[in-house]
Write an enzyme that holds these catalytic residues in place. Structure first.
Site, mmCIF file in Angstrom:
data_model
loop_
_atom_site.group_PDB
_atom_site.id
_atom_site.type_symbol
_atom_site.label_atom_id
_atom_site.label_comp_id
_atom_site.label_asym_id
_atom_site.label_seq_id
_atom_site.Cartn_x
_atom_site.Cartn_y
_atom_site.Cartn_z
ATOM 1 N N LEU A 264 7.896 1.690 -1.624
ATOM 2 C CA LEU A 264 8.464 0.933 -2.749
ATOM 3 C C LEU A 264 7.519 -0.161 -3.223
ATOM 4 O O LEU A 264 7.463 -0.467 -4.420
ATOM 5 C CB LEU A 264 9.824 0.338 -2.349
ATOM 6 C CG LEU A 264 10.871 1.358 -1.879
ATOM 7 C CD1 LEU A 264 12.193 0.662 -1.537
ATOM 8 C CD2 LEU A 264 11.107 2.432 -2.940
ATOM 9 N N GLY B 270 0.799 -1.234 0.000
ATOM 10 C CA GLY B 270 0.000 0.000 0.000
ATOM 11 C C GLY B 270 0.825 1.274 0.000
ATOM 12 O O GLY B 270 0.303 2.362 -0.267
ATOM 13 N N ASP C 216 -1.755 -9.249 8.568
ATOM 14 C CA ASP C 216 -0.516 -9.059 9.317
ATOM 15 C C ASP C 216 0.352 -10.255 8.981
ATOM 16 O O ASP C 216 -0.033 -11.402 9.259
ATOM 17 C CB ASP C 216 -0.829 -9.008 10.825
ATOM 18 C CG ASP C 216 0.409 -8.714 11.649
ATOM 19 O OD1 ASP C 216 1.510 -9.126 11.245
ATOM 20 O OD2 ASP C 216 0.262 -8.073 12.708
ATOM 21 N N ARG D 137 11.618 6.848 9.841
ATOM 22 C CA ARG D 137 12.108 5.973 10.914
ATOM 23 C C ARG D 137 13.637 5.884 10.963
ATOM 24 O O ARG D 137 14.199 5.619 12.014
ATOM 25 C CB ARG D 137 11.521 4.570 10.741
ATOM 26 C CG ARG D 137 10.029 4.563 11.022
ATOM 27 C CD ARG D 137 9.410 3.232 10.708
ATOM 28 N NE ARG D 137 8.002 3.252 11.068
ATOM 29 C CZ ARG D 137 7.027 3.499 10.193
ATOM 30 N NH1 ARG D 137 7.305 3.754 8.931
ATOM 31 N NH2 ARG D 137 5.762 3.499 10.598
ATOM 32 N N ARG E 236 -1.236 -4.223 7.166
ATOM 33 C CA ARG E 236 -2.111 -4.216 8.335
ATOM 34 C C ARG E 236 -3.218 -3.172 8.221
ATOM 35 O O ARG E 236 -4.285 -3.329 8.811
ATOM 36 C CB ARG E 236 -1.285 -3.929 9.602
ATOM 37 C CG ARG E 236 -0.311 -5.023 9.953
ATOM 38 C CD ARG E 236 0.681 -4.557 10.989
ATOM 39 N NE ARG E 236 1.498 -3.443 10.524
ATOM 40 C CZ ARG E 236 2.426 -2.836 11.237
ATOM 41 N NH1 ARG E 236 2.659 -3.221 12.475
ATOM 42 N NH2 ARG E 236 3.138 -1.844 10.734
ATOM 43 N N GLY F 280 19.708 0.266 -2.238
ATOM 44 C CA GLY F 280 20.326 1.307 -1.415
ATOM 45 C C GLY F 280 19.248 2.312 -1.046
ATOM 46 O O GLY F 280 18.070 1.964 -1.018
ATOM 47 N N TYR G 103 22.973 -4.423 4.068
ATOM 48 C CA TYR G 103 23.507 -4.839 5.377
ATOM 49 C C TYR G 103 22.997 -6.233 5.781
ATOM 50 O O TYR G 103 23.300 -6.710 6.871
ATOM 51 C CB TYR G 103 23.304 -3.768 6.460
ATOM 52 C CG TYR G 103 21.884 -3.334 6.784
ATOM 53 C CD1 TYR G 103 20.950 -4.216 7.317
ATOM 54 C CD2 TYR G 103 21.501 -2.003 6.623
ATOM 55 C CE1 TYR G 103 19.668 -3.809 7.649
ATOM 56 C CE2 TYR G 103 20.215 -1.574 6.955
ATOM 57 C CZ TYR G 103 19.308 -2.482 7.463
ATOM 58 O OH TYR G 103 18.035 -2.074 7.795
#
Ligand code: HXC
Ligand code: NAP
Length: 285
Positions: free
Chosen positions: A24, A21, A70, A204, A44, A194, A152
């Site tokens: 990306l 939703g 979920d 965040r 969710r 990236g 990572y």
């Protein structure tokens, strides 16, 4: 910045996108629709996915089914797959894109904070993979998994340790099942993006003033962040039959970011030309 594949490259395929939703997931989904796919988006927040479904259908003329789920709840994933089959007949591809993440020194995390990220990223991906994979195997249908990780996943990274653990697990899942389930004509690949600006990631990972202090483009040799269409092109290729012989691969799309930051002498790019002139003049002395 344009769509890369031939029109109709995903025609007749139904693709499920977790976290479809926003961000990306939404951008990749839009391009899949433009290439003729049917889309099933899930997350969710029912209001978010229903709004996205309405907008994407209006923008592309394609068909989008929004089903709340979920990914940490196995029976909810089974419900998404059931509804997808009821509406479109068969699922051909699954894009494991849903994730949770935030920055924090690890010693400040409660065990619940660690759990929440690992559960969304790793458990969510293996639950979705298990439910879709078992269904394809039972029905003798081929299928394609595409999993979104990060670089990572293999370098590790401080301050996002639960995410690094989760993504490393997703990468291991991708490579393991690419081999084990190839006999069922199920392919598994991953993309490691990236920095690609999204509200979810930026709010965040670069909260407050951090966004002014740390410009993600500065870490990238190409000195820019990614365009969503660039990622969508790669994702559509890996979902399409054009990549039928690509299996177990993780493709990095980061402008050279992770290699640059691992390279012992990459920081020498800060040396100006005059200093190089002087180093050259004085070499061997
Ligand atoms: C420390 C935190 C925290 C934070 C939550 N917690 N946020 N701890 N720092 N910033 C702790 C809480 O205190 C709680 O622990 C536990 O985590 C659960 O928090 P809730 O808020 O109840 O969880 P919930 O509402 O379910 O939200 C989940 C979430 C949230 C992961 C915390 O951020 C979310 O919904 N994220 C989904 C989308 C997302 O993260 N997108 C970005 C993906 S970017 P206690 O002990 O107090 O109970 C990405 C990019 C990777 O992955 C690579 C970039 C290059
Ligand atoms: P985003 O918009 O926040 O996307 C994350 C999505 O996951 C949201 O739609 C969210 O929806 C969904 N989600 C979270 N928890 C869920 C759960 N328990 N069940 C179902 N869905 C859940 O952020 P994004 O930047 O587009 O990230 C998409 C993917 O790219 C992630 O895998 C991320 O790790 C990866 N990635 C992003 C970047 C980047 O620079 N943006 C770089 C590398 C990798 P709900 O909150 O409604 O559930």
């Amino acid at each position: 910045m344009e769509g890369m594949l031939k029109p109709g490259s995903l025609s007749g395929k139904t693709i499920v996108i977790t976290g479809g939703g926003t961000g990306l997931g939404r951008s990749m989904g839009k391009y899949f629709l433009e290439l003729g796919a049917n889309l099933v988006i899930t997350s969710r927040k029912i209001d978010v996915i229903e709004k996205t479904a309405t907008e994407l259908m209006a923008e592309t003329g394609g068909k989008v089914l929004a089903v709340p789920c979920d990914v940490r709840k196995y029976e909810e994933i089974e419900n998404v797959l059931r509804q997808a089959e009821t509406t479109f007949g068969q699922v051909h591809g699954v894009l494991n894109n849903a994730a949770g993440n935030f920055i924090s020194p690890t010693e400040r995390l409660s065990h619940r904070a660690f759990d929440i990220v690992v559960d969304i990223v790793l458990k969510g991906t293996y639950y979705t993979t298990l439910a879709a994979g078992k269904n394809w195997i039972a029905k003798k249908q081929p299928g394609t998994f595409l999993n979104i990780v990060t670089t990572y996943a293999w370098t590790g990274s401080g301050y996002v340790v639960p995410s690094a653990c989760g993504k490393a697990g997703v990468l291991a899942l991708t490579r393991s099942l690419a081999v084990e389930w190839a006999k069922y004509k199920i392919r598994s690949n991953a993309i490691a993006p990236g920095p690609f600006p999204t509200e979810g990631a930026w709010s965040r990972l670069l909260p407050g003033d951090l966004v002014k202090k740390f410009d993600p483009a500065e870490r990238v040799p190409l000195k820019r962040v990614g365009e969503h269409q660039e990622l969508a092109n790669l994702a559509a290729y890996l979902m399409s039959d054009y990549s039928a012989y690509v299996n177990g691969e993780v493709i990095t799309i980061d402008g050279g970011e992770w290699l640059r930051n691992g390279g012992e002498f990459s920081h020498l790019e800060s040396i100006p030309d005059q200093l190089w002139d002087s180093i050259e003049k004085n070499r061997g002395k």
